[in-house]
Write an enzyme that holds these catalytic residues in place. Structure first.
Site, PDB file in Angstrom:
ATOM      1  CG  ASP A  66       6.082   7.445  -4.662  1.00  0.00           C
ATOM      2  OD1 ASP A  66       5.867   6.803  -3.622  1.00  0.00           O
ATOM      3  OD2 ASP A  66       5.859   6.988  -5.804  1.00  0.00           O
ATOM      4  CE  LYS A 120       6.035  -0.785  -2.504  1.00  0.00           C
ATOM      5  NZ  LYS A 120       5.952  -2.145  -2.997  1.00  0.00           N
ATOM      6  CG  PHE A 171       7.650   1.857  -9.969  1.00  0.00           C
ATOM      7  CD1 PHE A 171       7.255   1.469 -11.246  1.00  0.00           C
ATOM      8  CD2 PHE A 171       6.908   1.425  -8.880  1.00  0.00           C
ATOM      9  CE1 PHE A 171       6.137   0.651 -11.428  1.00  0.00           C
ATOM     10  CE2 PHE A 171       5.786   0.600  -9.061  1.00  0.00           C
ATOM     11  CZ  PHE A 171       5.409   0.214 -10.339  1.00  0.00           C
TER      12      PHE A 171
HETATM   13  N1  PLP Z   1       5.497   4.340  -5.607  1.00  0.00           N
HETATM   14  C1  PLP Z   1       6.589   3.651  -5.240  1.00  0.00           C
HETATM   15  C2  PLP Z   1       7.832   4.386  -4.849  1.00  0.00           C
HETATM   16  C3  PLP Z   1       6.572   2.252  -5.236  1.00  0.00           C
HETATM   17  O1  PLP Z   1       7.670   1.573  -4.884  1.00  0.00           O
HETATM   18  C4  PLP Z   1       5.366   1.594  -5.594  1.00  0.00           C
HETATM   19  C5  PLP Z   1       5.313   0.119  -5.620  1.00  0.00           C
HETATM   20  O2  PLP Z   1       6.309  -0.566  -5.702  1.00  0.00           O
HETATM   21  C6  PLP Z   1       4.253   2.355  -5.954  1.00  0.00           C
HETATM   22  C7  PLP Z   1       4.359   3.730  -5.941  1.00  0.00           C
HETATM   23  C8  PLP Z   1       2.978   1.688  -6.336  1.00  0.00           C
HETATM   24  O3  PLP Z   1       2.370   1.132  -5.214  1.00  0.00           O
HETATM   25  P1  PLP Z   1       1.273  -0.018  -5.362  1.00  0.00           P
HETATM   26  O4  PLP Z   1       1.921  -1.169  -6.029  1.00  0.00           O
HETATM   27  O5  PLP Z   1       0.820  -0.276  -3.950  1.00  0.00           O
HETATM   28  O6  PLP Z   1       0.163   0.544  -6.178  1.00  0.00           O
END
Ligand code: PLP
Length: 391
Positions: free
Chosen positions: A213, A242, A128
Site C-alpha cells: 500500500d 494521493k 491504515f
Molecule cells: N492507504 C494509505 C496508506 C493511506 O494513507 C490512505 C489515506 O490516507 C488510504 C489507503 C486511503 O486512501 P483514500 O483516502 O484516497 O481512499
C-alpha cells in the site's frame, strides 16, 4: 444539524487559493503547506503544467465509460508499467478503491489457481488502508470497525515489525501479505529495507502475494518513484493514489501479469476510474515527477529538511523525541499532545498533519526549495518555544 455529516473534527479554517507551497485564506493570510492535503498536492498548488493539462482536456472531453477505449488512460497505464514492476494497471478514484482492487485481485488469483481457501491476508498493527468495509477490516483498528456490523473476514493483523509473530500467524489459508513500506497514519513508521526484502522472500517461499500500500508513500514522496524501490524488491500488487493526481482524485492498482491472472472481463470495474480528466492530470504529474533529476532533487531536499529537523529536535529536546521518515515523508515524534502542536503550528502559519504515536507529519510538496525549509524551521522554532506548547 449541520449540512455536512459530522465525521471530521475540522479546524475552523478555510482556504481560498493556493500558489506553490503556500495556501491563502479569505482574509489573505498565507500558510506554508507542509501537509499537501495529506500527501496529495505533490507538486504544490496551481502548478502551471497541471492547470494547462486539465484545461486542455476539459475543453475536449470530460467523460466516457470504460466500455470504450480511453487513450489518456492507455497512455498513463503504459507509462506506469514502463516506470515500475507492473505489467498492468486498474484505475480508481481513491486510495481505498485501489486497496480494494488489490485485495480482490489477490483473492481471485488464488481462486483462479485452484486454492479459493487462500483468501486470508496478513496485515500489520498501526496500518491504515482506507475506509471501506474491507479496508477497515484490513487496517484492524477497532475504533474504525466497531458499530459497522460483522467485520469482513479474511484479515489477520500482526504486530508491526514483529516478524516472528508473522511467521507464527501464517497458515495455509493465507494468500497474501499487505503492508505500507512506510506507515503514514501509523506515525511515519518505516519498514527497514532488509525487512522488506525478507518479507518478499517469505512470500515467495509460501506462495503468497506481496501487496504494497503505497497510497501515501508512493509517487516520489520518498525520493524513489515508489518507496519499495529503495529495498530493491518487486511487489506483486501495489495500491497508489494521493500524489498521482496532484490534487485531482485518482488512484491505481498496479500488478504483475501473474498476480492479475485471475482478473478477467467483468471481475471488477468502475464508472469514473480512469476518466479522461483524471488521466490528463495524472499524465501531467508524471511529466514532472519522472523528468530527469526530479527524484534526485527530492532526495536532496529531503536530506536537507531532515538535517534541519534533527538540529531542531536537539534545540527543542524537551518537546521533540525523534525525527522519522524518508525523503519528504517526515515526522516529528513530540512530547505532549501532537494535535495541540499541529494546531499551534497552524496558528503560526505552518500546516502539518497529526499521526499515531504522537507524531507530527511533515509532507511538503516535492518541489520545495531551501527558502521553504527555512520558513518551516523558523515557524517550528518559534511555535515549539511558545510557553503554551511546553510539554
Ligand atoms: N492507504 C494509505 C496508506 C493511506 O494513507 C490512505 C489515506 O490516507 C488510504 C489507503 C486511503 O486512501 P483514500 O483516502 O484516497 O481512499
Amino acid at each position: 444539524m449541520e449540512p455536512l455529516l459530522p465525521v471530521y473534527a475540522r479546524a475552523d479554517l478555510a482556504f481560498e487559493r493556493g500558489d506553490g507551497a503556500h495556501v491563502f485564506d479569505a482574509a489573505g493570510r498565507r500558510y506554508l503547506d507542509f501537509s499537501s492535503g495529506i500527501a496529495v498536492t505533490a507538486l504544490g498548488h496551481a502548478h502551471p503544467h497541471l492547470i494547462a493539462a486539465l484545461k486542455t482536456q476539459a475543453e475536449k472531453l470530460w467523460h466516457t465509460s470504460n466500455a470504450v477505449r480511453i487513450p489518456e488512460q492507455e497512455r498513463l497505464g503504459a507509462r506506469l508499467v514502463a516506470a515500475t514492476f507492473a505489467d498492468t494497471v486498474f484505475f480508481t478514484n481513491s486510495g481505498t478503491e485501489a486497496v480494494e482492487c488489490a485485495i480482490k485481485m489477490a483473492r481471485k488469483y488464488h481462486s483462479a489457481h485452484g486454492a479459493p481457501e487462500r483468501y486470508r491476508i496478513v496485515t500489520f498493527s498501526g496500518a491504515f488502508h482506507g475506509r471501506t468495509l474491507a479496508a477497515i477490516a484490513a487496517g484492524g483498528d477497532l475504533k474504525k470497525i466497531e458499530g459497522f456490523g460483522p467485520k469482513l473476514d479474511g484479515f489477520d493483523s500482526v504486530p508491526f515489525g514483529d516478524w516472528a509473530a508473522l511467521r507464527t500467524a501464517l497458515s495455509d489459508a493465507h494468500g497474501a501479505v499487505m503492508i505500507e513500506p512506510i506507515q503514514g497514519e501509523g506515525g511515519i513508521r518505516q519498514v527497514p529495507d532488509e525487512d522488506l526484502r525478507a518479507l518478499r522472500k517469505l512470500c515467495d517461499e509460501r506462495g503468497m502475494l506481496l501487496i504494497l500500500d503505497e497510497v501515501q508513500c508512493g509517487v516520489g514522496r520518498t525520493g524513489q518513484f515508489y518507496a519499495h524501490e529503495w529495498a530493491g524488491i518487486r511487489p506483486d500488487i501495489l495500491a497508489t493514489a494521493k500524489g498521482l493526481g496532484g490534487g485531482f482524485p485518482v488512484g491505481a492498482c498496479l500488478a504483475t501479469e501473474r498476480a492479475a491472472s485471475g482478473m478477467t472481463a467483468g471481475s471488477h470495474g468502475s464508472t469514473f476510474g480512469g476518466n479522461p480528466l483524471a488521466m490528463a492530470v495524472a499524465n501531467a504529474v508524471l511529466d514532472v515527477i519522472l523528468a530527469d533529476g526530479f527524484l534526485e532533487s527530492v532526495v536532496k531536499t529531503g536530506a536537507a529538511l531532515h538535517e534541519e529537523l534533527e538540529a531542531l529536535a536537539t534545540r527543542h529536546h524537551n518537546m521533540v523525541d525523534e525525527v522519522r521518515g524518508r525523503g519528504l515523508m517526515l515526522g516529528l515524534k513530540v512530547r505532549g499532545d501532537n494535535r495541540a502542536v499541529v494546531a499551534g503550528l497552524r496558528t503560526s502559519g505552518l500546516l502539518t498533519v497529526a499521526a499515531s504515536e504522537n507524531v507530527v507529519r511533515l509532507l511538503p510538496p516535492l518541489m520545495i526549495g531551501p527558502e521553504h525549509i527555512a520558513e518551516a524551521v523558523d515557524i517550528l522554532d518559534r511555535a515549539l518555544a511558545a510557553p503554551e506548547m511546553q510539554a
